[in-house]
Design a protein around this motif. Sequence first.
Motif, short mmCIF file in Angstrom:
data_model
loop_
_atom_site.label_atom_id
_atom_site.label_comp_id
_atom_site.label_asym_id
_atom_site.label_seq_id
_atom_site.Cartn_x
_atom_site.Cartn_y
_atom_site.Cartn_z
N TYR A 1 -22.10 -11.48 -1.47
CA TYR A 1 -21.51 -12.63 -0.80
C TYR A 1 -20.13 -12.22 -0.29
O TYR A 1 -19.25 -11.85 -1.07
N LYS A 2 -19.95 -12.25 1.00
CA LYS A 2 -18.66 -11.90 1.61
C LYS A 2 -17.64 -13.00 1.31
O LYS A 2 -17.89 -14.18 1.60
N ILE A 3 -16.52 -12.61 0.74
CA ILE A 3 -15.49 -13.59 0.40
C ILE A 3 -14.85 -14.12 1.67
O ILE A 3 -14.39 -13.35 2.51
N PRO A 4 -14.82 -15.44 1.83
CA PRO A 4 -14.19 -16.01 3.04
C PRO A 4 -12.71 -15.65 3.10
O PRO A 4 -12.07 -15.40 2.08
N LYS A 5 -12.18 -15.62 4.30
CA LYS A 5 -10.74 -15.35 4.47
C LYS A 5 -9.95 -16.39 3.70
O LYS A 5 -10.19 -17.58 3.79
N ALA A 6 -8.99 -15.92 2.93
CA ALA A 6 -8.21 -16.81 2.08
C ALA A 6 -7.32 -17.74 2.91
O ALA A 6 -6.77 -17.31 3.93
N PRO A 7 -7.19 -19.00 2.49
CA PRO A 7 -6.25 -19.90 3.18
C PRO A 7 -4.83 -19.36 3.09
O PRO A 7 -4.51 -18.55 2.21
N LYS A 8 -3.98 -19.78 3.99
CA LYS A 8 -2.59 -19.34 4.00
C LYS A 8 -1.95 -19.64 2.64
O LYS A 8 -2.08 -20.73 2.10
N GLY A 9 -1.29 -18.64 2.09
CA GLY A 9 -0.66 -18.78 0.78
C GLY A 9 -1.51 -18.25 -0.36
O GLY A 9 -1.04 -18.13 -1.49
N LEU A 10 -2.79 -17.96 -0.08
CA LEU A 10 -3.68 -17.44 -1.12
C LEU A 10 -4.18 -16.04 -0.78
O LEU A 10 -5.25 -15.63 -1.23
N GLU A 11 -3.41 -15.30 0.01
CA GLU A 11 -3.87 -13.98 0.44
C GLU A 11 -3.76 -12.94 -0.65
O GLU A 11 -4.54 -11.98 -0.70
N GLY A 12 -2.82 -13.08 -1.57
CA GLY A 12 -2.65 -12.08 -2.62
C GLY A 12 -1.81 -10.91 -2.15
O GLY A 12 -1.89 -10.48 -1.00
N LYS A 13 -0.97 -10.38 -3.06
CA LYS A 13 -0.07 -9.29 -2.68
C LYS A 13 0.28 -8.46 -3.92
O LYS A 13 0.52 -9.00 -4.99
N THR A 14 0.29 -7.14 -3.72
CA THR A 14 0.77 -6.25 -4.76
C THR A 14 2.29 -6.17 -4.67
O THR A 14 2.84 -5.99 -3.59
N GLN A 15 2.96 -6.30 -5.81
CA GLN A 15 4.42 -6.31 -5.84
C GLN A 15 4.94 -5.29 -6.85
O GLN A 15 4.36 -5.12 -7.92
N LEU A 16 6.03 -4.62 -6.49
CA LEU A 16 6.68 -3.68 -7.40
C LEU A 16 7.42 -4.48 -8.48
O LEU A 16 8.27 -5.30 -8.18
N GLU A 17 7.05 -4.24 -9.75
CA GLU A 17 7.72 -4.94 -10.85
C GLU A 17 8.87 -4.12 -11.43
O GLU A 17 9.94 -4.65 -11.71
N SER A 18 8.64 -2.83 -11.62
CA SER A 18 9.71 -1.99 -12.16
C SER A 18 9.48 -0.54 -11.75
O SER A 18 8.34 -0.11 -11.55
N LYS A 19 10.59 0.18 -11.62
CA LYS A 19 10.55 1.60 -11.29
C LYS A 19 11.26 2.35 -12.40
O LYS A 19 12.45 2.12 -12.66
N MET A 20 10.53 3.23 -13.08
CA MET A 20 11.05 3.88 -14.27
C MET A 20 11.87 5.14 -13.96
O MET A 20 12.64 5.60 -14.79
N VAL A 21 11.66 5.72 -12.77
CA VAL A 21 12.32 6.98 -12.46
C VAL A 21 12.66 7.04 -10.98
O VAL A 21 11.87 6.60 -10.14
N GLU A 22 13.85 7.56 -10.66
CA GLU A 22 14.26 7.73 -9.26
C GLU A 22 14.08 9.16 -8.78
O GLU A 22 13.82 9.39 -7.60
N SER A 23 14.23 10.12 -9.70
CA SER A 23 14.14 11.53 -9.29
C SER A 23 13.57 12.36 -10.43
O SER A 23 13.64 11.97 -11.60
N LEU A 24 12.99 13.51 -10.05
CA LEU A 24 12.43 14.45 -11.02
C LEU A 24 12.86 15.86 -10.64
O LEU A 24 13.07 16.17 -9.46
N SER A 25 12.94 16.71 -11.64
CA SER A 25 13.17 18.12 -11.39
C SER A 25 11.84 18.80 -11.09
O SER A 25 10.79 18.34 -11.55
#
Length: 451
Positions: A339-363
Motif C-alpha cells: 500500500y503506497k503511503i499517501p503524501k503527508a498533509p502539511k506539517g506531517l512530513e517528518g524530518k531528521t534532526q541533529l540532536e547532539s554532536k559528540m566530536v568536532e575533529s579527529l586525528s
Amino acid sequence: MNTQTQNPVEYAIQQDKQDRRPHSITVGPDGYLYVTTHYKCVMQINPNDPNTQVPKTSDMPTLSAGIIRDPKGLSSIWFASPAHEQEYDPIFEFEVAPEWRYLKKHDLGKDARAQTITQVRIMTHSYPPAWEDRVLFAEPIRKAVGYVKCGSSGANFHDMPKGAGNEIFDTWPWSVAASVSEDQKSFRYWVTGQKWDVNPHKRAVNGVYHFQPGLESKWHRIEMDKPTQVPVHIITDSQYVWVGTMNPNLIVRIDIKDGSTKSSQVELSGAPRQMIFGPDDRIWVAGSDKIYRFKKDDKITMDASVTLPDGSEALGLCLDANQKAVWYTNPRGRKIGRYKIPKAPKGLEGKTQLESKMVESLSPGETSDAPIVVRYVTDGNPIPNIPLTCRIVADEATFADGSREYVLHTDTAGRVVLPPVWAGNKAEEVRLEVAYADTEPPTTTTIRVGP
C-alpha cells in the motif's frame, strides 16, 4: 475520518509442494523483502518487482514467524521459529548479503513458542558507556520474557510469577515491547497476556504486564476494561504503550508513567494484528479486513482505513522507506500486499534532526564512538522504528567496520546513534549524512580530520 481510496496491490507467494503461507515481513539490509512462512522457507522478494522471488530454504527450520533486520545495522536478519515436533524453539540469525548464510541460533527451550520479536537499545553502565542492542521475545510455555544480546549467544530469561497467590499472572504471554528509561541505561518489558483454553497449557487471565529488570523485584498487571478483552500486539514510544485488542476490537493507549489507559472511540470492524509506527505520526494497524491508521490523540481517533481486496487479511506489517509504502502479509490468500503511503498533509512530513554532536575533529587514524545523535520527528513528536540511512562522504574515513553506509532504526525516543567513525590517514572534511531514504534532504554535519 478520511478513508483512503487508493487500493493495495497484492502478489502471490510462490508455492512449493509444502505450504508457504506468509507470516511476517521486513525490509532486509540489502533492500529486499524477507517473508517468514509456514514451512521451511524464508522468501526473498524484490520490492521493485514483487513477482521476482527466491525461496531461502538452506538450514531453515519448519516454522518461521516474527522477523526484524539486524538492530546494529549488520547485513543480517533475525526471526523467531515456533517449536515443531522434535524441535527446540530458537531465534535465528541469517546473513543476507553478500549471500544467504546461516549464522547462529539461540535456543529458547523444548516446546517454546515465541511468535514476535522486537529490539531495544540501551546504554551500558561501563566506562566509557557504550550502546548495546538486544532482541526481545515472549515465551508462553515457560511463561517468561527474555532477550538475546546482539553479538553474543544464548538467551536470557525473566520469568513471570507462578504458583499460589499469583493468579493474576496465569496468562499466555504473546507479544513484547520495551520502553527505555530517561538515562537510557535500563528498560521495561511490556507484555500482552491472553487467556488460553488449549491443553495442556491452559491459562485463565487476560492483561498487559510490565517489569523493569535490574530495578524491580515485582511484575505488575494492567487490567483491560472487560475480562473478555484479549490483548494482541504491543508497541511503545517514549510516552505510551499501544495495544491492539480483540473482543472488543480496539486500540488501547497506556501511559508509561502512571499506567492509566485510554481506548479508541471507534471499534475496528476486524481484529487487529501487528502494528507499526508510521512516519506520519500515526499508528498503522494490520487488521483481519483492513489496514487502519490511528491518531495519537487522547481519543485515539481512527484517521483512515484501507480496504483490502475481497477475501484478504493483513497479519504482518512493515515500513518500506524506499518504496514509500507499507507492506503486509496475507496468510489466507498466501500473498503479500503493498500500500503506497499517501503524501503527508502539511506539517506531517517528518524530518531528521541533529540532536547532539559528540566530536568536532579527529586525528588521523583515530576512531570516534557515537559521533552524532539524530532524531526523526513528525509534528513535534519523535517517531520510533523509522529506518534512517546513515552515510559517510569522505576520501578515506569510514565507519569502524570499513563500510560507508548503514540503515539503523530509530529507538523508542525516535533516536539513532551513529556507529563509530574511523578518521582515515589523511586530512579531510568528513561529511556525515542521515535521512529517511529520499523523502527528505539529509541532516548533515562535518568532522575535521587533521593533525
